[in-house]
Design an enzyme around this catalytic site. Structure first.
Site, PDB file in Angstrom:
ATOM      1  N   LYS A 167       5.023-112.073  31.977  1.00 10.41           N
ATOM      2  CA  LYS A 167       5.979-110.758  31.844  1.00 10.41           C
ATOM      3  C   LYS A 167       7.063-111.041  33.122  1.00 10.41           C
ATOM      4  O   LYS A 167       6.802-111.565  34.047  1.00 10.41           O
ATOM      5  CB  LYS A 167       5.351-109.629  32.022  1.00 10.41           C
ATOM      6  CG  LYS A 167       4.297-109.077  30.926  1.00 10.41           C
ATOM      7  CD  LYS A 167       3.511-107.767  31.255  1.00 10.41           C
ATOM      8  CE  LYS A 167       2.778-107.575  30.142  1.00 10.41           C
ATOM      9  NZ  LYS A 167       2.051-106.101  30.651  1.00 10.41           N
ATOM     10  N   GLY A 199       9.539-102.532  28.704  1.00 12.72           N
ATOM     11  CA  GLY A 199       9.949-102.451  27.300  1.00 12.72           C
ATOM     12  C   GLY A 199       9.679-103.785  26.647  1.00 12.72           C
ATOM     13  O   GLY A 199      10.630-103.609  25.328  1.00 12.72           O
ATOM     14  N   LYS A 243       9.524 -96.612  20.397  1.00 10.46           N
ATOM     15  CA  LYS A 243       8.627 -95.626  19.854  1.00 10.46           C
ATOM     16  C   LYS A 243       9.303 -94.706  18.607  1.00 10.46           C
ATOM     17  O   LYS A 243      10.371 -94.626  18.808  1.00 10.46           O
ATOM     18  CB  LYS A 243       8.293 -94.610  21.134  1.00 10.46           C
ATOM     19  CG  LYS A 243       7.586 -95.239  22.080  1.00 10.46           C
ATOM     20  CD  LYS A 243       7.462 -94.393  23.377  1.00 10.46           C
ATOM     21  CE  LYS A 243       6.822 -95.241  24.501  1.00 10.46           C
ATOM     22  NZ  LYS A 243       7.184 -94.541  25.762  1.00 10.46           N
ATOM     23  N   GLU A 289       2.953 -99.689  33.890  1.00 13.21           N
ATOM     24  CA  GLU A 289       4.619 -99.457  34.326  1.00 13.21           C
ATOM     25  C   GLU A 289       4.708 -97.852  34.827  1.00 13.21           C
ATOM     26  O   GLU A 289       3.769 -97.185  34.270  1.00 13.21           O
ATOM     27  CB  GLU A 289       5.610 -99.751  33.457  1.00 13.21           C
ATOM     28  CG  GLU A 289       5.814-101.223  33.118  1.00 13.21           C
ATOM     29  CD  GLU A 289       6.852-101.489  31.939  1.00 13.21           C
ATOM     30  OE1 GLU A 289       7.714-100.491  31.652  1.00 13.21           O
ATOM     31  OE2 GLU A 289       6.728-102.607  31.410  1.00 13.21           O
ATOM     32  N   ARG A 313      11.642 -91.106  35.302  1.00 11.79           N
ATOM     33  CA  ARG A 313      12.553 -90.265  34.725  1.00 11.79           C
ATOM     34  C   ARG A 313      11.737 -89.178  33.732  1.00 11.79           C
ATOM     35  O   ARG A 313      10.738 -89.489  33.441  1.00 11.79           O
ATOM     36  CB  ARG A 313      13.426 -91.107  33.896  1.00 11.79           C
ATOM     37  CG  ARG A 313      12.710 -91.924  32.744  1.00 11.79           C
ATOM     38  CD  ARG A 313      13.651 -92.592  31.654  1.00 11.79           C
ATOM     39  NE  ARG A 313      12.969 -92.985  30.615  1.00 11.79           N
ATOM     40  CZ  ARG A 313      12.307 -94.463  30.600  1.00 11.79           C
ATOM     41  NH1 ARG A 313      12.338 -95.118  31.706  1.00 11.79           N
ATOM     42  NH2 ARG A 313      11.371 -94.864  29.829  1.00 11.79           N
TER      43      ARG A 313
HETATM   44  C1  MV4 Z   1       0.746-106.138  27.346  1.00 15.88           C
HETATM   45  C2  MV4 Z   1      -0.011-106.237  26.083  1.00 15.88           C
HETATM   46  C3  MV4 Z   1      -1.434-106.871  25.857  1.00 15.88           C
HETATM   47  N1  MV4 Z   1      -1.734-107.408  27.139  1.00 15.88           N
HETATM   48  N2  MV4 Z   1      -0.046-106.702  28.328  1.00 15.88           N
HETATM   49  C4  MV4 Z   1       4.839-104.330  25.630  1.00 15.88           C
HETATM   50  C5  MV4 Z   1       5.753-103.590  26.488  1.00 15.88           C
HETATM   51  C6  MV4 Z   1       5.427-103.965  27.897  1.00 15.88           C
HETATM   52  N3  MV4 Z   1       5.747-102.866  28.493  1.00 15.88           N
HETATM   53  C7  MV4 Z   1       4.157-104.361  27.863  1.00 15.88           C
HETATM   54  N4  MV4 Z   1       3.849-104.749  26.618  1.00 15.88           N
HETATM   55  C8  MV4 Z   1       2.483-105.077  26.340  1.00 15.88           C
HETATM   56  N5  MV4 Z   1       1.619-105.635  27.416  1.00 15.88           N
HETATM   57  C9  MV4 Z   1      -1.230-107.255  28.268  1.00 15.88           C
HETATM   58  N6  MV4 Z   1      -1.826-107.691  29.278  1.00 15.88           N
HETATM   59  C10 MV4 Z   1       0.863-105.805  25.100  1.00 15.88           C
HETATM   60  C11 MV4 Z   1       1.795-105.195  25.104  1.00 15.88           C
HETATM   61  C12 MV4 Z   1       2.524-104.587  24.008  1.00 15.88           C
HETATM   62  C13 MV4 Z   1       2.633-103.432  23.844  1.00 15.88           C
HETATM   63  C14 MV4 Z   1       2.480-102.328  24.801  1.00 15.88           C
HETATM   64  C15 MV4 Z   1       2.619-101.154  24.659  1.00 15.88           C
HETATM   65  C16 MV4 Z   1       3.339-100.662  23.259  1.00 15.88           C
HETATM   66  C17 MV4 Z   1       3.711-101.432  22.326  1.00 15.88           C
HETATM   67  C18 MV4 Z   1       3.483-102.840  22.461  1.00 15.88           C
HETATM   68  C19 MV4 Z   1       3.600-103.805  21.544  1.00 15.88           C
HETATM   69  C20 MV4 Z   1       3.107-105.080  21.539  1.00 15.88           C
HETATM   70  C21 MV4 Z   1       2.818-105.525  22.949  1.00 15.88           C
END
Ligand code: MV4
Length: 452
Positions: free
Chosen positions: A158, A164, A237, A288, A292
């Protein structure tokens, strides 16, 4: 209390903030680009000032123009809404220099939470659960390889400046790590001028659960329920609800405890959201923090029974949070559907244009937040969200039925919208049973004709 608030935003959120100002006896100042002259936020504010041409960079992101508007109108505070300048440390800092209250955090806090690896370390240091992974940013792809070997595949890279979903790469095997590392680095370097990455264990189909918090300037922090935001398409969303069908009273207690601990460690003031990933085994991890007010705040307002914008403003004006907020029982269930000017039959491509006919649903437990009306021209320039339909009912099942009815009543002609998609989503058996996660929409087969 503030006497006059300038709203540095447009659309439904600008109107939403104007409404709270009005009830609080605070004068409101709208700012608008030339293409937004006929938008409702301009019509309903006490004063309105044009700040430039349509392009965001020349209007809603134009800090000198916004500061001039604030000085001319003698505004003593600025509300940034969401998006645009809401999480700009520069804007927060310039407001402070001009002795105008920024209804958001100081620049240091925005920076600290904007750096995701740093935010994660801060949370970890006060005992908030975080996803196993690298301790801060990675120094090389070899370190990433060693780390991945240790925690096991799959892993995810990441961008520390991301959020996002941008600059993210899932990696299933060690053979793929180098190229993923390089791609994620390049992507985040060009998107955020910062190529720093961190690594985490990849969680399988977690839920996205976030906790709404409010913090006053007297050390009081309250958690106001969670929002279930797993229904996302390409990190946008589409539907949110509160409470989450996956959160038991025991999990909620732990979520609140973690969110409050995290927020206190940051000396946070105002409205904020702590995002978590919740796995099937009931464990959750900090992801995160958003500094806001968010698009989906109304579902919290419905189940808590309060105006979050009003309390956000009160916190920034130095008022104490009300006593009742320290122990809130969530009442009933609320769902929000985002209505976007997009064509779900054509891969959700934007569908700007003139709304020829417009009717919004009503009745018991139905709320609509929108800045548009019949005859309104949706410009191609900004975000495609044109309305939020929010319902409230005693149970989740009743809320789903109420939303289905509300979507059936909604009439928007002249453009395409996400309404047919939302209708089908509400009929899906796994959605109805509450069996959802962040992968839900990837496996959801939308049938173009059925919902329309
Ligand atoms: C992740 C995850 C699985 N494992 N981290 C996507 C947005 C970013 N803010 C973090 N996200 C993700 N992080 C780990 N370690 C899966 C996602 C993710 C996701 C998270 C929240 C809402 C929708 C999503 C769609 C795909 C992947």
């Amino acid at each position: 209390m503030f006497k006059k608030i300038l709203i540095a935003n447009r659309g439904e959120i600008a109107l939403r903030i104007i409404r709270s100002c009005r009830e609080m006896g605070i004068q409101s100042v709208a700012v608008y680009s030339t293409i937004d002259e006929l938008s409702l936020h301009v019509k309903f504010a006490d004063e309105a000032i044009c700040i430039g041409p349509p392009e965001s960079i020349k209007s809603y992101l134009n800090i000198p123009a916004i500061m001039s508007a604030a000085e001319i109108t003698n505004a003593d505070a600025i509300h940034p809404g969401y998006g645009f300048l809401a999480e700009s440390p520069e804007f927060s800092s310039i407001c402070a220099e001009h002795k105008i209250n920024f209804i958001g955090p100081p620049p240091e806090t925005i920076n600290a939470m904007g750096d995701k690896a740093n935010a994660k370390n801060t949370m970890k240091s006060v005992g908030v659960p975080v996803i196993p992974g690298s301790d801060g940013v990675l120094i090389s792809h070899n370190q990433a390889l060693a780390m991945a070997e240790q925690i096991g595949y799959p892993v995810i890279l990441k961008a520390t400046a991301g959020g996002g979903g941008r600059g993210m790469r899932m990696v299933e095997r060690k053979e793929d790590l180098l190229s993923a590392y390089q791609m994620a680095q390049q992507e985040s370097e060009s998107a955020f001028a910062n190529g720093d990455l961190y690594l985490e264990k990849y969680l399988i189909k977690p839920r996205h659960i976030e906790v709404q918090i409010l913090a006053d300037q007297h050390g009081n922090v309250v958690a106001l329920g969670e929002r279930e935001c797993s229904i996302q398409r390409r990190h946008q969303k589409l539907l949110e609800e509160s409470p989450s069908s996956a959160v038991t009273p025991e999990i909620r207690e732990k979520l609140y405890d973690a969110a409050i601990k995290g927020v206190k460690s940051a000396n946070y003031v105002g409205a904020g959201t702590i995002e978590f990933l919740l796995t099937e085994d009931g464990n959750f991890y900090f992801m995160e923090m958003n500094t806001r007010i968010q698009v989906e705040h109304p579902v919290t307002e419905m189940v808590v029974g309060t105006d979050l914008i009003k309390h956000q403003i009160r916190c920034h004006a130095g008022k104490k949070l009300p006593e009742w907020m320290t122990d809130v029982n969530l009442r009933g269930h609320s769902i929000e559907c985002r209505i976007n000017a997009e064509n779900p039959d054509k891969n959700f491509r934007p569908s700007p244009g003139t709304i020829t006919s417009f009717h919004m649903p009503g009745g018991c437990g139905v709320r609509v937040d929108t800045h548009v009306y019949a005859g309104y021209h949706i410009p191609p320039t900004y975000d495609s969200m044109i309305a939020k339909i929010i319902v409230y009912a005693q149970t989740r099942a009743d809320a789903i039925k109420r939303m289905a009815g509300a979507l059936d009543e909604a009439i928007i002609e002249g453009i395409h919208t996400t309404i047919p998609f939302q209708k089908q989503l509400l009929m899906h058996k796994d959605f109805i049973s509450g069996d959802i996660n962040t992968g839900f929409l990837e496996n959801f087969d939308y049938e173009p004709k059925k919902g329309s």
